[in-house]
Design a protein around this motif. Structure first.
Motif, PDB file in Angstrom:
ATOM      1  N   ASN A   1       0.820  -1.214   0.000  1.00  0.00           N
ATOM      2  CA  ASN A   1       0.000   0.000   0.000  1.00  0.00           C
ATOM      3  C   ASN A   1       0.856   1.267   0.000  1.00  0.00           C
ATOM      4  O   ASN A   1       0.508   2.252  -0.644  1.00  0.00           O
ATOM      5  N   TYR A   2       1.968   1.241   0.690  1.00  0.00           N
ATOM      6  CA  TYR A   2       2.877   2.389   0.694  1.00  0.00           C
ATOM      7  C   TYR A   2       3.456   2.616  -0.704  1.00  0.00           C
ATOM      8  O   TYR A   2       3.485   3.749  -1.201  1.00  0.00           O
ATOM      9  N   LEU A   3       3.898   1.558  -1.352  1.00  0.00           N
ATOM     10  CA  LEU A   3       4.492   1.683  -2.685  1.00  0.00           C
ATOM     11  C   LEU A   3       3.469   2.133  -3.731  1.00  0.00           C
ATOM     12  O   LEU A   3       3.832   2.766  -4.721  1.00  0.00           O
ATOM     13  N   LYS A   4       2.200   1.831  -3.501  1.00  0.00           N
ATOM     14  CA  LYS A   4       1.132   2.291  -4.394  1.00  0.00           C
ATOM     15  C   LYS A   4       0.674   3.707  -4.028  1.00  0.00           C
ATOM     16  O   LYS A   4      -0.274   4.209  -4.598  1.00  0.00           O
ATOM     17  N   SER A   5       1.337   4.329  -3.062  1.00  0.00           N
ATOM     18  CA  SER A   5       1.001   5.671  -2.560  1.00  0.00           C
ATOM     19  C   SER A   5      -0.370   5.729  -1.910  1.00  0.00           C
ATOM     20  O   SER A   5      -1.023   6.771  -1.890  1.00  0.00           O
ATOM     21  N   ASP A   6      -0.830   4.614  -1.354  1.00  0.00           N
ATOM     22  CA  ASP A   6      -2.109   4.561  -0.666  1.00  0.00           C
ATOM     23  C   ASP A   6      -1.971   4.859   0.824  1.00  0.00           C
ATOM     24  O   ASP A   6      -2.975   4.915   1.533  1.00  0.00           O
TER      25      ASP A   6
ATOM     26  N   ASP B   1      -2.381   7.055  10.671  1.00  0.00           N
ATOM     27  CA  ASP B   1      -3.763   6.591  10.839  1.00  0.00           C
ATOM     28  C   ASP B   1      -4.133   5.549   9.785  1.00  0.00           C
ATOM     29  O   ASP B   1      -4.837   4.593  10.069  1.00  0.00           O
ATOM     30  N   GLN B   2      -3.650   5.718   8.578  1.00  0.00           N
ATOM     31  CA  GLN B   2      -3.924   4.741   7.518  1.00  0.00           C
ATOM     32  C   GLN B   2      -3.229   3.414   7.808  1.00  0.00           C
ATOM     33  O   GLN B   2      -3.780   2.354   7.526  1.00  0.00           O
ATOM     34  N   ILE B   3      -2.034   3.470   8.373  1.00  0.00           N
ATOM     35  CA  ILE B   3      -1.345   2.236   8.763  1.00  0.00           C
ATOM     36  C   ILE B   3      -2.137   1.547   9.872  1.00  0.00           C
ATOM     37  O   ILE B   3      -2.355   0.330   9.829  1.00  0.00           O
ATOM     38  N   LYS B   4      -2.591   2.313  10.839  1.00  0.00           N
ATOM     39  CA  LYS B   4      -3.387   1.769  11.935  1.00  0.00           C
ATOM     40  C   LYS B   4      -4.649   1.090  11.405  1.00  0.00           C
ATOM     41  O   LYS B   4      -4.996  -0.013  11.851  1.00  0.00           O
ATOM     42  N   ASN B   5      -5.316   1.710  10.449  1.00  0.00           N
ATOM     43  CA  ASN B   5      -6.532   1.118   9.874  1.00  0.00           C
ATOM     44  C   ASN B   5      -6.244  -0.211   9.198  1.00  0.00           C
ATOM     45  O   ASN B   5      -7.040  -1.161   9.321  1.00  0.00           O
ATOM     46  N   ILE B   6      -5.141  -0.308   8.503  1.00  0.00           N
ATOM     47  CA  ILE B   6      -4.781  -1.590   7.865  1.00  0.00           C
ATOM     48  C   ILE B   6      -4.572  -2.656   8.925  1.00  0.00           C
ATOM     49  O   ILE B   6      -5.050  -3.779   8.797  1.00  0.00           O
ATOM     50  N   ILE B   7      -3.861  -2.301   9.982  1.00  0.00           N
ATOM     51  CA  ILE B   7      -3.578  -3.274  11.031  1.00  0.00           C
ATOM     52  C   ILE B   7      -4.855  -3.715  11.733  1.00  0.00           C
ATOM     53  O   ILE B   7      -5.091  -4.907  11.948  1.00  0.00           O
ATOM     54  N   LEU B   8      -5.702  -2.773  12.091  1.00  0.00           N
ATOM     55  CA  LEU B   8      -6.910  -3.102  12.845  1.00  0.00           C
ATOM     56  C   LEU B   8      -7.981  -3.794  12.014  1.00  0.00           C
ATOM     57  O   LEU B   8      -8.832  -4.491  12.564  1.00  0.00           O
ATOM     58  N   ASN B   9      -7.932  -3.653  10.707  1.00  0.00           N
ATOM     59  CA  ASN B   9      -8.927  -4.283   9.846  1.00  0.00           C
ATOM     60  C   ASN B   9      -8.499  -5.645   9.319  1.00  0.00           C
ATOM     61  O   ASN B   9      -9.146  -6.197   8.438  1.00  0.00           O
ATOM     62  N   ASN B  10      -7.423  -6.170   9.841  1.00  0.00           N
ATOM     63  CA  ASN B  10      -6.956  -7.502   9.414  1.00  0.00           C
ATOM     64  C   ASN B  10      -6.904  -8.449  10.578  1.00  0.00           C
ATOM     65  O   ASN B  10      -6.878  -8.162  11.683  1.00  0.00           O
TER      66      ASN B  10
END
Length: 86
Positions: A67-72, A77-86
Motif C-alpha cells: 500500500n505504501y508503494l502504491k502511494s495509498d 492513521d492509515q497504517i493503523k486502519n490496515i492493522i486493525l482491519n486484518n
C-alpha cells in the motif's frame, strides 16, 4: 545504525520514507507459546504516535509495504486502519 541515520539526514527533505523495524528472537524456540515481537512502523513525514496494544500477525507488514508503494498510505492513521482491519 549511525550510517543509516546519516543517510536519511542527507536525503531530500520532501522525500517520504517508510521505516519498519521488527525483530525475532531465539526465545520462541524455548517454548511452544508465542512470544511478543516488537514492531515499529514510522513514516518520516508524520510525527503522530500511535500504539496498538493487541496481538497482530507480522504478515501484515507485506500489505503495508504494498500500500505504501502504491502511494495509498500517507499517514500513521492509515497504517493503523490496515492493522486493525486484518
Amino acid at each position: 545504525i549511525k550510517k543509516f541515520v546519516g543517510y536519511l539526514k542527507e536525503s531530500p527533505k520532501n522525500q517520504q520514507n517508510l521505516f519498519i523495524i521488527t525483530s525475532d528472537h531465539h526465545l520462541r524456540m524455548l517454548s511452544k507459546e508465542s512470544k511478543p515481537v516488537p514492531l515499529i512502523i514510522k513514516l518520516s513525514n508524520d510525527d503522530k504516535k500511535i500504539q496498538i496494544k493487541r496481538r497482530i500477525n507480522n504478515l501484515i507488514i507485506h500489505e503495508i509495504i504494498i500500500n505504501y508503494l502504491k502511494s495509498d498510505i500517507k499517514n500513521h492513521d492509515q497504517i493503523k486502519n490496515i492493522i486493525l482491519n486484518n
